[in-house]
Design an enzyme around this catalytic site. Structure first.
Site, PDB file in Angstrom:
ATOM      1  N   SER A  98       0.870  -1.191   0.000  1.00 37.77           N
ATOM      2  CA  SER A  98       0.000   0.000   0.000  1.00 37.77           C
ATOM      3  C   SER A  98       0.898   1.231   0.000  1.00 37.77           C
ATOM      4  O   SER A  98       2.101   1.121   0.217  1.00 37.77           O
ATOM      5  CB  SER A  98      -0.861   0.016   1.268  1.00 37.77           C
ATOM      6  OG  SER A  98      -0.109   0.442   2.389  1.00 37.77           O
ATOM      7  N   ASP A  99       0.346   2.390  -0.247  1.00 36.72           N
ATOM      8  CA  ASP A  99       1.122   3.592   0.036  1.00 36.72           C
ATOM      9  C   ASP A  99       0.943   3.892   1.535  1.00 36.72           C
ATOM     10  O   ASP A  99       0.127   3.250   2.218  1.00 36.72           O
ATOM     11  CB  ASP A  99       0.692   4.767  -0.849  1.00 36.72           C
ATOM     12  CG  ASP A  99       1.804   5.826  -0.938  1.00 36.72           C
ATOM     13  OD1 ASP A  99       2.726   5.786  -0.099  1.00 36.72           O
ATOM     14  OD2 ASP A  99       1.752   6.694  -1.819  1.00 36.72           O
ATOM     15  N   TRP A 100       1.692   4.838   2.014  1.00 34.14           N
ATOM     16  CA  TRP A 100       1.689   5.158   3.453  1.00 34.14           C
ATOM     17  C   TRP A 100       0.263   5.531   3.897  1.00 34.14           C
ATOM     18  O   TRP A 100      -0.261   6.569   3.499  1.00 34.14           O
ATOM     19  CB  TRP A 100       2.664   6.317   3.705  1.00 34.14           C
ATOM     20  CG  TRP A 100       2.823   6.727   5.129  1.00 34.14           C
ATOM     21  CD1 TRP A 100       1.891   7.332   5.921  1.00 34.14           C
ATOM     22  CD2 TRP A 100       3.993   6.557   5.944  1.00 34.14           C
ATOM     23  NE1 TRP A 100       2.408   7.563   7.166  1.00 34.14           N
ATOM     24  CE2 TRP A 100       3.701   7.097   7.212  1.00 34.14           C
ATOM     25  CE3 TRP A 100       5.264   6.015   5.736  1.00 34.14           C
ATOM     26  CZ2 TRP A 100       4.623   7.118   8.250  1.00 34.14           C
ATOM     27  CZ3 TRP A 100       6.178   6.037   6.773  1.00 34.14           C
ATOM     28  CH2 TRP A 100       5.854   6.572   8.008  1.00 34.14           C
TER      29      TRP A 100
END
Ligand code: BGC
Length: 761
Positions: A294-296
């Site tokens: 995932s992104d942050w």
């Protein structure tokens, strides 16, 4: 009109690859596939499955958890020992990495090593030009070198995974993250993205100097509305496939180890929970079976997006979309076990995610060599600095050079060095620099003094202390320095904080009082060389007439000073070309060369606000597609860039003017250096598909080559196109090849070139 029914072929995999298969055969095929997955003969898969079979559900979920590090501490070590962490980002010290790794390898039940990661975007210690700058080199070798140097330096402290390349097609100069991209074009981005992956990953992931690359942000992040970061992207099927996805498909083909999903939603569905995008296109259609992170906090952000009601639902949506690792969402660890128990998430899906994570750890050799060997530092090695300088030289674009002010002639005895970026070691490195040390940066002022200080009078007066500075009290000194010199070098631009994530601008002109300072300098009548360091194309239309020469260097990194010094004095010759269309005014954005034509394309000699008669009739201007105040053209077209020499194009030849679908087209053209110095030229090939079952762009880049020519030398540059290059995706999500007429150009930029045509039968 084309004969669509006759030859339109489905050339790629469709959304349902088994659609036209007999259902019985289809089921048999699927059963075979599933059984293969379990009883694999691949020794690596076997190792992974053996390990997986020993893991508890909690340990599996632990592998899917990535957290940000904050140095060694007992709390984190405890979580590692409990098997609750699979990957850590942001640890950058070999001793800390080894201490945490020890907790995993020697302290956890199964001894599974941690995968350490970091945003090593354009260098770890030795900083290369920002990615958009590297793209201006149009040289895959330069970009590959950047990845390699970054990998060697980062791996030396135990970082084995970077979150790059960023291959979001970016067409809006307001968007701060345009600087991290490789520009506006799907083909250029595909080629350079693959080169960067090769640099990071080397010949084998198993090599201790290799780091896993990450194709990000999947997908459509660059289409954020209005250039406002994190915003919704509204992208048609046709645009998604033809514009935004090709670099990601190319990354899969280049063997990229990992993918990262994007923050944004596309047409209402956030990427972190987007089954169509991740599960269907990336995994099923493209056959990618690597790790997706995932992104942050992008999983958790599906809650404020309004797509799920809480973190538990967010975790469920992400796993269903086949997102394998949770980067700082704190959603998988607390909720996945319960979701499995409630039957909302299948344990088989967890198993597949963990297989992909373990496989990468095996591929990186972490099970055999979990610890980083602490050796003599490789940071800022001589060869690294040399490659960074080469990259900085090739990234600089010469956009104007009236009266050939550059390169500076031997007659110049004194130079004024002015502007807020002449000696800005931090800002020169650009955005996404966490580890580069500014004390290693060589600024233009330092390089000019070191190399020419004994031969020339260098009058340094910055005029402004930083790009946003509004204080004019040092103007007088800068003007005096200009008066006392033969030529003025004005280093202007943006601080590094002006671009990057969440750093969008609505005004993309020179910040602070730089425009006023330039105006004052111009009043001296001295020749002015404007050098801009920035993360995006800076609106400069009004200031351009004040300067003789304009060099655009992006943020050029550690070796920017020596690179610019060589260019200014002619030891190096500019060869960069714009990887984005350069607008005249911010109001023209988004602007890009391969747009559609409209039914009323603008011609030449259009009336503008200055010459429209008062009370002119509503339709008297001709009703075509252009801005009354900016016209129809950008300031500089995509692919544009000058040199200290000139190139002449001739003898465009096509191997055939009629093709069938299995043919190859060879295109050749003679390029001659007609000037007095050696130089490199990026030869660009564009096509236009004249009529399509959906409309086609006015031009599309299909090939390029950077060639170096001695004065007077001519070379035949040859390109081979297969009909794959003529395919496109239609609104029904089918990749097709349509017969019809094509125009073709070979030239020095997207607006000029020798023209020919051919027919696909
Ligand atoms: C960015 C990513 C980056 C990640 C980890 C996010 O905010 O969007 O590009 O890799 O942080 O630092």
């Amino acid at each position: 009109m084309k004969h669509r029914t006759k030859y339109s072929v489905i050339a790629g995999l469709t959304r349902n690859p088994l659609k036209n298969v007999n259902p019985f055969l289809g089921i048999l095929f699927l059963m075979l596939l599933l059984s293969c997955d379990k009883q694999t003969s691949d020794p690596l898969d076997k190792k992974v499955n053996d390990l997986l079979s020993q893991m508890t559900l909690e340990e599996k979920i632990g592998q899917m958890n990535q957290i940000s590090g904050y140095g060694y501490n007992e709390d984190m070590a405890g979580q590692i020992k409990a098997g609750a962490i699979g990957s850590i980002l942001n640890e950058v010290d070999a001793e800390t990495v080894n201490a945490l790794q020890k907790a995993a390898v020697e302290g956890s039940r199964l001894g599974i090593p941690i995968l350490f990661s970091r945003d090593v975007i354009h260098g770890f210690k030795t900083i290369f030009p920002v990615p958009l700058g590297q793209a201006a080199s149009w040289n895959p070798q330069v970009v590959e070198n950047g990845g390699r140097v970054a990998a060697v330096e980062a791996a030396s402290v135990g970082i084995r995974w970077t979150f790059a390349p960023m291959i979001d097609i970016s067409r809006d100069q307001r968007w701060g993250r345009i600087v991290e991209s490789l520009g506006e074009d799907p083909y250029l981005t595909s080629v350079l993205g693959a080169a960067m992956i090769k640099g990071f990953q080397g010949d084998s992931l198993n090599d201790p100097t290799s780091i896993a690359a990450c194709a990000k942000h999947f997908a459509g992040y660059g289409a954020a509305e209005g250039g406002r970061d994190y915003n919704a992207s509204i992208i048609s099927t046709e645009q998604l496939r033809n514009t935004y996805l090709p670099p990601f498909k190319a990354a899969v083909e280049a063997g990229v180890a990992t993918f990262m999903v994007s923050f944004n939603e596309i047409n209402g569905i956030p990427s972190s929970g987007n089954e169509y995008l991740v599960k269907q296109i990336l995994r099923n259609d493209w056959g990618y079976n690597g790790l997706v992170v995932s992104d942050w906090n992008s999983v958790g952000e599906m809650v404020p997006h309004g797509y799920v009601k809480d973190l538990s639902e967010a975790a469920e949506a992400a796993v269903k979309a086949t997102v394998d690792m949770d980067m700082e969402n704190h959603a998988f660890l607390p909720y996945l076990a319960q979701l499995v128990k409630d039957g909302k998430v299948k344990e088989a899906d967890i198993d597949n995610a963990v297989r992909r994570i373990l496989k990468l750890k095996f591929q990186l050799g972490l099970f055999e060599n979990p610890y980083v060997e602490i050796k003599e530092s490789v940071f800022y090695a001589e060869d690294h600095l040399a490659k960074a300088k080469e990259a900085a030289i090739e990234s600089v674009i010469l956009l104007k050079n009236e009266n050939n002010v550059l390169p500076l002639s031997d007659k110049i005895k004194s130079i004024a060095v002015t502007g807020p970026l002449a000696d800005a070691p931090h800002d020169q490195m650009g955005t996404w620099v966490f580890d580069g040390d500014k004390t290693h940066t060589i600024t233009p002022l330092a390089a000019l003094r070191a190399e020419y200080g004994s031969q020339l009078k260098i009058n340094y007066a910055p005029g402004l202390n930083f790009s946003r500075d509004l204080d004019k009290k040092q103007f007088a000194q800068a003007v005096a320095a200009a008066r006392a010199s033969d030529v003025v070098l004005f280093f202007a631009g943006e601080e590094s904080i002006f671009s990057g994530e969440a750093h969008s601008r609505a005004d993309i002109s020179l910040p602070g009082a730089q425009k006023e300072l330039l105006t004052e300098l111009a009043k001296t009548g001295k020749p002015i060389v404007l050098i801009i360091m920035a993360g995006r194309a800076i609106e400069i239309g009004k200031e351009l007439p004040l300067v003789d020469t304009y060099l655009f260097s992006f943020h050029p990194g550690t070796m920017g000073g020596p690179a610019l010094t060589d260019l200014i004095f002619g030891k190096a010759v500019p060869s960069g070309k714009l990887p984005v269309t350069y607008p005249k005014m911010v109001g023209q954005t988004p602007i890009y060369y391969n747009h559609k034509n409209t039914g009323r394309p603008a011609g030449d000699n259009l009336p503008t606000v200055e010459n429209i008669p008062l009370e002119a009739g509503q339709v008297s201007l001709g009703c075509s597609s252009y801005y009354m105040d900016a016209g129809k053209d950008p300031l500089f077209p995509f692919g544009y860039g000058l040199s200290y020499t000139t190139f002449e194009y001739s003898d465009l030849k096509l191997s055939a003017t009629e093709l069938t679908k299995n043919d190859r087209l060879t295109v050749s053209c003679v390029v001659k250096n007609t000037g007095k110095v050696a130089g490199a030229e990026v030869v660009q090939l564009y096509i236009r598909d004249l009529v399509g079952s959906i409309t086609r762009p006015v031009k599309e880049l299909k090939a390029f080559d950077k060639v170096t020519l001695q004065p007077g030398e001519a070379k035949t540059v040859e390109f081979t196109l297969t009909t794959d290059a003529l395919k496109f995706w239609n609104e029904k999500d089918r990749e097709i090849l349509e017969p019809g007429d094509f125009d073709l150009w070979v030239g020095t930029n997207s607006a000029e070139g020798l023209k020919s045509s051919f027919v696909l039968k």
